[in-house]
Enzyme design. Sequence first.
Site, PDB file in Angstrom:
ATOM      1  CG  ASP A   1      66.882  94.328 128.950  1.00 35.89           C
ATOM      2  OD1 ASP A   1      67.416  94.430 130.069  1.00 35.89           O
ATOM      3  OD2 ASP A   1      67.486  93.924 127.932  1.00 35.89           O
TER       4      ASP A   1
ATOM      5  CB  SER B   1      72.420  95.444 129.944  1.00 39.14           C
ATOM      6  OG  SER B   1      71.435  94.657 130.558  1.00 39.14           O
TER       7      SER B   1
ATOM      8  CG  ASP C   1      68.489  95.515 133.345  1.00 38.85           C
ATOM      9  OD1 ASP C   1      67.366  96.017 133.205  1.00 38.85           O
ATOM     10  OD2 ASP C   1      69.117  95.008 132.397  1.00 38.85           O
TER      11      ASP C   1
ATOM     12  CG  ASP D   1      68.810  97.848 129.219  1.00 35.65           C
ATOM     13  OD1 ASP D   1      69.006  97.063 130.169  1.00 35.65           O
ATOM     14  OD2 ASP D   1      68.613  97.458 128.051  1.00 35.65           O
TER      15      ASP D   1
END
Length: 460
Positions: A235, A94, A231, A233
């Site tokens: 999400d 993340s 960010d 990834d």
Amino acid sequence: MAPKFGTSGLRGLVTELTDELVADYVHAFLSTVRPGTLYLGRDLRPSSPRIAKVIRDTAQAAGVDVADCGALGTPALALASMGAKAPAIMVTGSHIPADRNGLKFYLPEGEVSKQDEAAINAAYADRSRYKGHETGACRDAPEAEARYVARYIDAFGTDALGGLRIGVYRHSSVARDTMETIFRSLGAEIVPLAQSDTFIPVDTEAVDPETRDRLRSWCHEHRLDAIASTDGDADRPMLSDETGKVIPGDILGVLTARLLGAKSVVTPVSSNDMVRRLPEFDEVILTRIGSPFVIEGMARAAHPEIVGFEANGGFLLGFEARIAAPLSPLPTRDCMLPILAPLAAAQRSRTCLTELVAALPPCFTAADRVQDIDTEKAKAFLDALIRDDTARTAFFAPFGHIATTDLTDGLRVDFDSGDVLHLRPSGNAPEFRIYAQAQNEDKALALVRHAYQSVANAVS
């Protein structure tokens, strides 16, 4: 410290995410879901291809087919796997630095719960081994990202962002191309900004001063209506207004929930209190921080028109909404919807993002994080504040007189003045989170700055 589950998935140092450990966790997960096919995705960290290969090889050897979606955003992977009624693993750390990475696990119906995490950990401890009937096959699955892109083009319509000039801060977001494709397809003009071949850990909940300065400079230089990013990834969203000022994630959540016509809203206790002050929402449920807790709260909601969002901006859609066309549920943390919805709302009302936000009730938040903390010292520090009235009163005395405290997640203190400070250790990294709320932005920022120094002295 060995890899462990935090607020969202398994995380640890790359050096600790050995091939053996990853393979053991894959077997543990497969043992709990017993799938025929596993969907697989990854972010752009240097370590992610190696970890993804271990997952792919382990699953195939266990007799499980693998749909390898390659590098794509976590919500795109989740949309594809849920549509196929198959489990998934996303390789990502993340927003945390590249020396760390992790695994996010998805069941066929969506994110794993804390109970599911416990079952995976138990299977890991037992060194469970899953074995299907024969060696699994592997196929590339580029349709996963295409489906995610089509989802938003179909729902918003090809003229939703017509006339807007949007900067895309590309850095090392796995969704940088995805964002540009969606924006262009909705009628916007795109200005690509600052792609990086080195992984940059952008934390949308605590954007650093240097990045904020760059956003302001880019908006002025390129005459932009907004800058969008995510960010690592994808999400968590990041959206600035036309001045380059970052709109906090929980404000994006409020604006998105209003556009969708939500009646029940679930959000962590760290989110802006504004959501409780708006008459459009019949029910607001506050939870601990982390999407599994938000999902649990959504299951308890009184209304079918239910959404969830976090202070980091990740948005969960729990019902079929309608914008220009229907938008199906996606009960996992998503970055794209809370970027598109405020932009579309501003276009509909023929205004700018600054004015759209200014029309909301005045309630301002700020956040920061103390990094590279001593986790044992941090735990002892917070425990003392929670259990010892004298220590708590002394620590918070410079900020005001304590009116109430909330222990839903960490320690939230409401002062007589109406100001709020909320302290908690991160569940994903050796960091300590600080949240503040006040009636004006300058006060909220000042609270965070002051609290940062006090916390850093205590936990570093």
